[in-house]
Design an enzyme around this catalytic site. Sequence first.
Site: not given
Length: 829
Positions: A255-257, A536, A564
């Site tokens: 995943g990622s931000n 995500n 998130r």
Amino acid sequence: MARRGLKRRGLKARLLVAVTAATALIGTTAATGAPAGGPAAAVAAPDKPTIRYTEYGIPHIIAPTLEGLGEGYGYAAAKDNICTLADTYLMVNAQRSRYLGPDGKASPGQNQNSTTNLNSDLYFQRINDNRVVEGLIDQPAPKGPEPEVKEAIHGYVQGYNRYLAETGVNNISDPACRGAAWVRPITELDVYRHAHAEIIMGSADPLLDGEVNAAPPGASVAAQPAAAAPQLSPEETGNRIREAMAAARQQGSMGSNALAVGAQGVSGGTGMLLANPHFPWQGKNRMWQAQLTIPGRFNVSGASLLGLPAVNIGHNDDVAWSHTVATVAPFGLFDVQVDPLHPTNYLVDGSWQPMTSQQVGVDVLNPDGSVGRVTRTLWSTRYGPITTSMQGVPLPWVVSAHAVRDVNMDNLRALNTWFHLDQAKDVNDVVNTLETTEGVPFFNTVASDRKGNALYADIQATPNITDDHAQSCLTLTGQVLFNQQLRLPNVPPISIFDGKRSECDWPNDPNAVAPGLLDPHQQPRLIRSDFVGNANDSAWLANPEQPLSFPRVMGDSAAPRSLRTQELILTAQNRINGTDGLPGRGFTPENMQQLLFADNSRAADLALNATVSACQGAPFGLVLVDGNLVNISEACPILAAWNHKYTSDSRGSWLFENFWFNLTGGQAIEKLPWRVPFDPKDPVHTPNSLDAGNDNVRNSLARAVLALRNAGIPLNARLSDVQKVTRNGEQIPIHGSLHDLGVLNVVTPGLVDGKFDITFGSSFIQETRFTADGPPQTSSVLAYSQSANPNSPHYADQTKLFSAGQWVTERYTEDQIAASPVLEVKVLD
């Protein structure tokens, strides 16, 4: 920070440093020698590829050609991670069973240890036998690699093989592969196969086992009798697949931000970007940091997936960009009716067609040390390979069979995508690159530029499934998966179409780069001057002031966002408005770093007060749960005093994490007992107000208390007491927490080879600020450090930085590089 080995430099190194420093004084502001916005100044490249190592082993590679850059990258990457790379080439060449045994674990996709060596080998051997990668290499761009990409990969092979020849297999310092027979020189085909494996990994985890074990009714696989799979209703099958996909992703997946800030939101600058990918800490998907420079032509700094000689996430003189895992399923299934008497025949448009059979064989290491052979018959249709399971859920081959079409199986275009992103001049260049290559495999792109623009774009290789096409062709199981009436977190819309009708295949669009791809102009993008971001979720709320619309195949809209995503949006809004408690308004490098490493939990913001109330309301502090009478009174003051953060010194965070895990049970956030339900008109703040009187709240807390006591962990344990990694005998505390807690700095602990480690989470983190002129101002940290080799000085150095919440100030210009007190130079002459 000096390292003993980095202080030793020969005469050649000192002379080169002197020359580099001198040329850096000729009016340059960036390592290309180009003042921002002006023509290139005269900075000459060395005749040979040259690697300049600065603090923490970060290589700055300068060369006169792309081949030279590739050579420097290959040499430096092999020096840091020869065993990880060699293991990857073993995998894509389908030889893990030959050297490591068929029963060992392999990770061809996004998850750790997702299948066996044998299944992995059969999967890749089929691709190799079909010469899929070779066929893509031979195609002209944009479908095949551009000449410049081929040049860089040619150089990479030279650099990798040079390091191996200089070192020798028996003298590799990493014990993981020292003297191993499977460590060998590589070819360009190895590198392309590796790149292709990275591109298709979005479909590998859920489908690989089902593809290599698919056999018609009555047949057997691997000398084991074929077992009758349970017959489930379409709804049950769809729901089981969704639950299995959600569980797999909750256990740990990529995943990622990413947050891009435009001129309106930057203090003292024109644009900023925070890149925060959450990638594996082990194996082939590790990231590795480098700078690549051809003076006057090419200059980019950042990180790539190890072994791909380009920068995947990073910045150049004018643009910074990152990727986040998107909500597009890069594959779809086709349900084909089979002839009950001849189940390898299937019906299309009223006519029976034969499936294609293929014998695939791989060598395997037997227990006695001999080498045997395993051969399987694998089956395909016009749509693609047959699979008999998805994410472990059976898809029985009885009345019908399921065929897989993978949108990325014919994709090497991603190499062209990253080559052009490395040279983009502004966010419009980024959009043009994404549209003309459609090579991004399953990622969003978030970028900012020197001109003050912030870009979000979900322009990628997407199946050409319009909403009308989907509703016309979905099977009953497909409707459950695609429409997701019962939403589960992190599960993309997966299509299962009626394969009896050829019209249900993905149509070709004249605006798409390749057959079966969605028109890139239908894919969402947004350019703003305040901010855009992604954590995500789908494209819907890249910025809540301007919700986006898009085909259902790309994700959901008007639906709850993850905690998130809420945290990312609120962080951006509050900083730009100056309402976050920090001085001033707008982002600076300092407060961008502080906000990420604050490790604040959105779940705690929404639910901690109610949790404390539920705790305090337990009669005599006792709760009867699962046959145990648990005294939870000790937990009440601990949670009441907790500051909502997952910093290393926080007390109560581990208790709340266990409580939240029990409360959510993997279900979607909106299914929790909230007093205020989700409102699509206020998606950032709803749902909220946890119901303290709900029995499940108190019971979940009791289960958490019981679990910690059984594990011998004090309820008021600091996070650093329990969440840490061991590197060469030293335990390093790791801050951050799970995606489900709404913490931006995601850290997912787990077992690796039977030992506690971090399996996924913040990996390469970079923040970059542009000003009207001058070089980019960048800081970064690679959470697991540059090398997987325990004997490397860069095995844990940045891990300790990450533990302490510290960053590395980037050396980007030639004078900055030359000024490094630990500079070490390697000339590949």
